[in-house]
Design an enzyme around this catalytic site. Structure first.
Site, PDB file in Angstrom:
ATOM      1  CD  GLU A  82      35.153  36.071  17.983  1.00  0.00           C
ATOM      2  OE1 GLU A  82      35.177  36.584  16.856  1.00  0.00           O
ATOM      3  OE2 GLU A  82      35.133  34.843  18.173  1.00  0.00           O
ATOM      4  CB  CYS A 118      41.145  43.902  15.717  1.00  0.00           C
ATOM      5  SG  CYS A 118      39.559  44.245  14.957  1.00  0.00           S
ATOM      6  CB  CYS A 169      26.977  45.279  14.676  1.00  0.00           C
ATOM      7  SG  CYS A 169      26.947  46.927  13.919  1.00  0.00           S
ATOM      8  CB  CYS A 186      27.179  45.766   6.802  1.00  0.00           C
ATOM      9  SG  CYS A 186      27.301  47.450   7.452  1.00  0.00           S
ATOM     10  CB  CYS A 238      29.077  42.467   8.403  1.00  0.00           C
ATOM     11  SG  CYS A 238      29.834  42.530  10.030  1.00  0.00           S
ATOM     12  CB  CYS A 289      38.564  42.027   7.832  1.00  0.00           C
ATOM     13  SG  CYS A 289      37.475  43.415   7.740  1.00  0.00           S
TER      14      CYS A 289
HETATM   15  S1  SF4 Z   1      30.417  45.998   8.972  1.00  0.00           S
HETATM   16 FE1  SF4 Z   1      29.431  44.702  10.539  1.00  0.00          FE
HETATM   17  S2  SF4 Z   1      30.194  45.454  12.519  1.00  0.00           S
HETATM   18 FE2  SF4 Z   1      30.628  47.046  10.955  1.00  0.00          FE
HETATM   19  S3  SF4 Z   1      28.815  48.430  11.025  1.00  0.00           S
HETATM   20 FE3  SF4 Z   1      28.394  46.894   9.436  1.00  0.00          FE
HETATM   21  S4  SF4 Z   1      27.230  45.262  10.504  1.00  0.00           S
HETATM   22 FE4  SF4 Z   1      28.247  46.524  12.079  1.00  0.00          FE
END
Ligand code: SF4
Length: 391
Positions: free
Chosen positions: A91, A104, A111, A115, A118, A366
């Site tokens: 995206e 962005c 990923c 996190c 996220c 975000c």
């Molecule tokens: S916030 Fe999301 S995209 Fe960014 S490093 Fe952490 S898991 Fe990866």
């Protein structure tokens, strides 16, 4: 297999041309046609000799990821889902504001860093994007938005590497793409208008300072190691003390970069400028991103801990109201808690902004970028038994 011209920065393209017996300076012409004029066909590159166009025909292409969905939110935020093959999609989001337009950009399919809050991390990880797939997002968006860089029509004034993925985990391809963003033969953006956001991959922060010192944002999200270990697990590898030291080295290094004195037309927050003068510090700063999670990291005690943590490091805070997604396990902080938290930072002399939630109705805000990820990290398999146990 034709070579994709979007995979090169100018130096790389010059080397490739030279290796084929062509004049390396042709790279600058090709870059201007591809990136500044948005031309994809050699026939349209009219100041290139016909003989060169004939030689390159069939050997090169200009190929950005294909758009599979184009959505526009009621606030004008626009989001593209781009296919990168084998069932994967990334995206890219364009956020128009009165005096700027920000794109962005994603750096990975999913990923690997997990996190806790996220949406992208929740989807798992498939692979790094190529340089062409990264810069191709800017190339495509400029075309879609009707840019004409030669005529000064520039809908995208800023780029943030804050989409899907941890950009420093795909270092070489991200640096190649950012060099094209900064290059006058590419998009000609100042390094203050290109921001890379990292969760804190310390050794690569040092490499970035040497290779391509753009503006730095750090996903901080917690003022102490115990909490950050939980929210941003990479903290277990590079804890806050090491992360803050890397930020300081980055600022010191960036301040001696060739255009460090060029503040161009990107406004510096007034309070921040005053703080620099007090500290005698350089004019660069780190932006700390801090997602506001109700009852988790949003108390006044957390804010005070944050103030002590960063000390005199030139920085600003961007407080991000959490954007909930299904089964996230977190809630957005109360508006009053965000205001109080911001007030504590402001009264300590810091610049602290609260990010406007843009594009909510298309999941373009975000932490909500979620593309289509054929997960190869088996994260779901690992998560499901855990969730079963909790239930
Ligand atoms: S916030 Fe999301 S995209 Fe960014 S490093 Fe952490 S898991 Fe990866």
């Amino acid at each position: 297999m034709p070579v994709n011209l979007l995979d090169f920065d100018t130096a790389g393209l010059a080397a490739w041309l030279e290796s084929r017996g062509e004049k390396p300076y042709r790279a600058r012409q090709l870059m201007r046609w591809v990136h500044r004029a948005g031309v994809a066909e050699l026939d349209g590159m009219t100041d290139l000799p016909k003989s060169l166009r004939a030689t390159l025909a069939g050997e090169v292409v200009v190929q950005a990821p294909a758009v599979t969905r184009d959505s526009i939110a009621t606030d004008g935020t626009r989001k593209w889902l781009l296919s990168v093959g084998t069932g994967n999609g990334i995206e890219t989001v364009f956020i128009p504001e009165t005096a700027r337009g920000t794109l962005c950009v994603s750096s990975q399919v999913g990923c690997a860093l997990e996190c806790a809050f996220c949406s992208t991390g929740r989807q798992g990880f498939n692979r790094n994007l190529s340089a062409a797939e990264i810069i191709g997002q800017l190339w495509w968006a400029n075309r879609a938005l009707g840019a004409d860089l030669a005529a000064g029509k520039r809908p995208i004034t800023n780029v943030v590497m804050m989409g899907m993925g941890e950009p420093l985990a795909n270092f070489d391809n991200v640096v190649t793409a950012m060099r094209v963003m900064l290059d006058d033969h590419g998009y000609g953006l100042s390094r203050r208008r290109v921001t890379l956001s990292t969760s804190g991959m310390v050794p690569w922060m040092d490499r970035l300072r040497e290779a391509c010192p753009v503006s730095l944002a750090v996903s901080l999200h917690a003022p102490n190691d115990a909490l950050r270990d939980r929210l941003v697990p990479i903290n277990q590898k590079w804890p806050l003390r090491e992360l803050l030291a890397a930020c300081r080295r980055y600022i010191d290094g960036a301040a001696s970069a060739p255009d460090a004195g060029d503040l161009d037309d990107d406004p510096v927050p007034a309070g921040l400028a005053a703080k620099w003068q007090r500290a005698g510090s350089p004019r660069d700063f780190v932006t700390f991103e801090y997602v506001m999670l109700r009852g988790v990291n949003d108390t006044l005690a957390h804010a005070r801990e944050l103030v002590d943590l960063v000390g005199d490091l030139p920085c600003k805070f961007n407080l991000i109201p959490f954007n909930p997604f299904p089964d996230s396990g977190f809630e957005r902080s109360h508006p009053e808690a965000i205001v109080d938290f911001q007030g504590e930072l402001l009264s300590a002399g810091f610049v602290a902004t609260v990010r406007k939630t843009r594009g909510d109705d298309i999941d373009g805000a975000c932490g909500q970028l979620a593309g289509q990820v054929q997960d190869r990290s088996q994260r779901r398999l690992r998560r499901e038994p855990m969730e079963d146990t909790r239930a």
